[in-house]
Design a protein around this motif. Sequence first.
Motif: not given
Lengths: 755, 152
Positions: A220-222, A406-409, A363-366, A373-377
Amino acid sequence: MKPLHNPPEPSILKKVDRRSFLKISGLSATGIIIGMQIGCSPSKKKDSGIPFSPNVYLTVNSDGTVTIVAHRSEMGTGIRTGLPLIVADELEADWSKVKVVQAIGDEARYGNQNTDGSFSVRMFFEPMRKAGATARMMLEQAAANEWGVPVGECKAKNSEVAHEGSGKKLGFGELTEAASKLEMPAEDKITLKKKSEWKFIGKSTPIVDIEDIISGKGGFGLDKKVAGMKYATVLRCPVAGGKVKTFNADKAMQVAGVQKVFEMPFTAFPGGINAPLGGLLVVADNTWAAIKGRDALEVEWDFGPNAKYSTADYFEDMLGKVKNKGQVHREEGSVETSFKNAAKTIDSTYLIPHLSHAPMEPPCAVAHFKDGKCEVWAPTQNPQGANDALAEALKIDKANVTVNVTLLGGGFGRKSKPDFIVEAALASQMSGFPVKIIWTREDDIQHDFFHACSVQRIKVALDNNKKVTGWEHHSVFPPIGGTFSPDATGPSFDELQLGMVDMPFDIPNISCQSHEAKAMTRIGWLRSVSNIQHAFAIGSMVDEIAVARQMDPVENLLDLIGSDREIPFDKLMEGFGNYGEPVEKFPMKTARLKNVVKLAAEKSGWGKELPKGHGMGICAHRSFLTYVACVVHVAVDDAGKLTIPEVHFAVDCGIVVNQNSVKNQFEGGGTFASSLALKGGIAFKDGQTVAKNFDQFEVARMQDTAKEIFVHLVESDEKPTGVGEPPVPPFAPALANAVFAATGKRSKELPIKMS
Amino acid sequence: MAVFNLSVNGKKQQVDVDPATPMLWVLRDHLNLVGTKFGCGIAQCGACTIHLDGTAIRSCQMPVSAVADKAITTIEGLSEEGDHPVQKAWLEHDVPQCGYCQAGQIMTASALLASNPNPSDDEIEAAMNGNICRCGTYLRIKAAVKTAAANA
């Protein structure tokens, strides 16, 4: 503004260059790669902004495994399993050899990835079948060439191709090299399997992630971590549109583990769905320090233009408005005449509160911003929307943004807004660290994009023969558009098409009107959107009509729907969207609606004798092109305590892809709807939500939900339609009608109060 | 900050953290055991459920300083191969939708069955009522708990 529901249009298949595939997806694929090019068709509507050109990929690897890229987000609907199942069925793949890989957000490759509007299966059923069938045909051709026999004698089955005459067999893995050198069959030469040959479509298959989920494996995202990552929280103004006047971070900086405090950029209200609310960012070594550091901040707010928002006052205002003539969106005959000549009229007003999505994973994100450049998960329903929002906020090119899904909770519409992902990226840019943003539950509930609170009024005229001759529906609620623009002053036609103006009853005089209401907090789409308030009002009024006509509610409902016909909504109203589909392709067929009514009635034992304090209620509602009837059976004891012994859903969603997922959506949808029917709404006072967490915003728990939910699927050859949202709208009205049947008391306000 | 010696899933672990830190964040941030989920932070939703000496507790409300030498079990330590009877029953009934709350559900259910091997429907509902599932998988959870009880 966000187009509500405008899916792309599929067209042709083409082979893609493997190197570009490898570069894009990062898979170490060897073997055939089928790319699906789904045509770019500029949307017909002015406001629907997104150009579409999806590509979806399948790879048959030389070791015999098959990799299928899931380009839609998994939030619990089973789509990460359902679409690959369709491919695998046509491919004749051994499901145990299929690996599903999640796509990054990439509009050029995959087209629209915004997983909302219940349209993933509707849109991708046929393209997915063609992708699988194309690969199967090429593998069969490769085997035929190898054996020097006609391709008609070669048949793929369970990841092998067999020759009918000789019994010779070759595994898919042994054929990939030869197959990859073949020309793809032209689209009109692709032969799809017959329905009788389907192995997975229409059956039940467990979701691909089930073993990871039950053993607690991250995904999951978290759960995402990257090297050197810091943890962050944001203190946002409790009033949408408010901002920091002054602050002191000295005490926060003394909390062990707190690294930095920043002021986040502020966007004036309404700021859309991309821009975060602003506030103060606390970056720390761990989550607890980020939470404690935030608690220690001293801040004085300028509460801004919504400081006086009170839902009590707002409802008063809406109740006044629906007494007047509004803006007319659908008009047939003359309702005025029908009321003038009426033998009896019914006039009811219904209140539906704001709702919060409250997905179990807030809500959460890395995000990692480095060297431009920006990479997010992130657990996002809309990776491309996130890509655009990030590029804009960081002032970098879209090509320099990577959005990993990611998977979403849970999502329910909340996670198609990218504001929280932008926060993470800004936090990384400002602090220089990779950062994980964590929303606490208090953040989630206070700063949601809320389902609109609403007043609905329906007036009905009956003649001397108890025939319904007039239907006047007034709808008022703050629009989703109000989150984007101060010029949005009332429900949009898009929102009114969700259950109001597409009312299916055969009544000669109809008027559907809306009234002005300005958003004073962020409004967003929540599972089935304005179908919730429209179905509650219409489904309740239908039951009131049955009482007035002294008719059985099922007979009354069937009578109101009337004869078997296709309702030409596009002829009745200009700009009718039909959930993004042409009306001729997905017409409103009254026979399908009546069929689910009859099925639900039959399966629930409608009309049987019930014990004292028991009652049954029904509602039928078509949304997202899926036909649903719901019968709720309630029991109310002498103390007024309500239980729900049984719920029956009858569903016509066309061809069913994965029975297991469809049933899960309806069982779960019934429970999701029991939250809004019986538990909590969101009230505002002084611009702030009264509830901040699950202790005040109550949702359905095991003891609140039905004891049994039965899902009856109509066997159908119609094109498949969505099932994520359609369970929700008919449940609350069916429940309210059941409570009326049990107690004689009608609740016209959600949540239903039993005392 | 202070050093704590913990027993987590049968392993000795040492962490140096603020003594008020809830076990939830010790597990997730410091021990990299992210199967235990954050849901509300106020013991209202059950997503963070773990076992402390076999009893189900909400780890978001359990400061690390209060754990002492009690044995902690998380979803990662419930079984070696994901084959605890409760996990097997979850597979059999295809319980999860999004799956986020399911670790907490499984930990609550497994603690229930350890103390009450044959719970009635009412007992199952009472024990599971503290675990929220927004997807609404409650009926399958209840059926799976019964199956696990029958198969244990």
